[in-house]
Design an enzyme around this catalytic site. Structure first.
Site, mmCIF file in Angstrom:
data_model
loop_
_atom_site.group_PDB
_atom_site.id
_atom_site.type_symbol
_atom_site.label_atom_id
_atom_site.label_comp_id
_atom_site.label_asym_id
_atom_site.label_seq_id
_atom_site.Cartn_x
_atom_site.Cartn_y
_atom_site.Cartn_z
ATOM 1 N N HIS A 314 0.837 -1.221 0.000
ATOM 2 C CA HIS A 314 0.000 0.000 0.000
ATOM 3 C C HIS A 314 0.864 1.260 0.000
ATOM 4 C CE1 HIS A 314 0.848 1.002 4.238
ATOM 5 N NE2 HIS A 314 0.758 -0.320 4.477
ATOM 6 N N CYS A 330 3.458 -4.790 6.711
ATOM 7 C CA CYS A 330 3.048 -4.471 5.344
ATOM 8 C C CYS A 330 4.229 -3.952 4.520
ATOM 9 C CB CYS A 330 1.927 -3.433 5.360
ATOM 10 S SG CYS A 330 0.342 -4.093 5.897
#
Length: 355
Positions: A314, A330
């Site tokens: 992301h 992440c």
């Protein structure tokens, strides 16, 4: 010499027919001379025995009672039910007995059928066959009952060992290294066809049967889009097929957290995602339960969801973290890079994370 042979042959057949004629004449004499009742009583006394020349699945049961015939046939049938059947498929072999596959022999039914054939003859013919010991040449097969579910179960067990999924061309992790894999066909065992071949082999009492496998070609020879993340470099590599299309700097897990190494897939894509606190009682304590899209959103404007729990690729507004170990697991990208990557990676694409 030829004439002498013919003379012997005539004499042999003459004697044979003489015996038959004498037996028949004797029966007729008994009937005609008032002793028909005695012949009939003889038939009644022996009617519970099978006639000479009666066979059940190759076992001579002539002169036997029903009980004796069942015992004689059962002995041979039991041997056949415990005989080993070799099943071969894709170069592998299994040993199994018909009994283990649920096969049962209905011997009593076959004996009953043979007894009915004896009973169907006129009484005087039965007397003739018994007195003359003349075979009736009656052959009755044993009927088998098959447990389809056990055969199907065994075939599925074999299929689980010999079937191979086709391998499309791909980039893959092998011993922690990204390697190119060529397409490879798989193989499939069609269970209904295999079960029928086994049933046929059991019916014919074969010692072996082969279950062929069918080659299955891969869906595509094109590896498609692959994302490779190298943790030691904090860099993301985008491949189209085997060709490197683009690279991006990223941020991965800080000490104490993990960006999981392995082979993963993109399972979802979201534009302007809402951030939902994944650890409200852990590292997310004190953070809001969720953050809507906007400049303060930790996921930026684009998010690619992996099937690794809680892991996403992301964007982030914290551009200073890119190139470092700063996330909770992440893979972070700049907002611009995440928006550039987003349309290039379809759902279902492979993600390889390696050291």
């Amino acid at each position: 010499m030829l004439n002498k042979g013919r003379h012997v042959q005539r004499r042999f057949f003459g004697r044979t027919w003489l015996v038959v004629l004498l037996v028949v004449a004797g029966v007729l004499l008994l009937a005609g001379g008032g002793s028909a009742f005695a012949a009939y009583r003889y038939d009644q006394a022996t009617e519970h025995k099978l006639l000479p020349g009666t066979e059940i699945s190759g076992v001579d049961v002539g002169g036997m009672t029903r009980k004796e015939a069942i015992a004689a046939v059962r002995t041979q049938i039991d041997d056949s039910l415990t005989a080993s059947l070799t099943i071969s498929s894709a170069g592998e072999h299994w040993q199994v007995t018909p009994q283990e596959l649920g096969v049962e022999a209905n011997v009593s039914k076959s004996v009953t059928q043979a007894m009915r054939q004896t009973e169907s003859l006129p009484w005087w013919q039965r007397v003739y066959h018994r007195i003359a010991d003349k075979p009736v040449h009656s052959s009755t097969p044993v009927r088998y009952d098959y447990d389809q579910s056990k055969v199907d179960e065994f075939v599925h067990e074999i299929a689980s060992k010999v079937e191979e999924q086709p391998q499309s061309a791909s980039l893959a992790l092998v011993d922690g290294k990204v390697v190119r894999q060529k397409p490879r066909p798989g193989q499939q065992l069609k269970a209904p066809f295999g079960a029928q071949r086994i049933l046929n082999a059991l019916e014919r009492q074969q010692a072996s049967v082969s279950l062929p496998v069918k080659k299955v070609q891969p869906d595509s020879n094109d590896p498609g889009v692959t994302v490779v993340v190298r943790l030691s470099e904090n860099r993301l590599y985008l491949y189209d097929g085997f060709d490197l299309e683009k690279t991006y700097p990223v941020a991965t897990a800080m000490p104490g957290f993990t960006t999981p190494v392995g082979t993963w897939q993109i399972v979802n894509k979201v534009e302007n995602p809402t951030w939902v606190n994944p650890a409200p009682t852990g590292w997310g304590a004190g953070e809001p339960a969720s953050i809507p899209p906007g400049p303060g959103n930790p996921l930026g404007t684009r998010a690619l969801y992996l099937n690794a729990p809680g892991i996403r690729i992301h964007g982030t507004y914290d551009t200073g973290s890119i190139g470092t170990y700063a996330s909770h697991g992440c893979i972070r990208m700049t907002i611009a890079d995440s928006e550039d990557l987003y349309p290039r990676v379809p759902v279902g694409s492979t993600v390889l994370i390696t050291q």
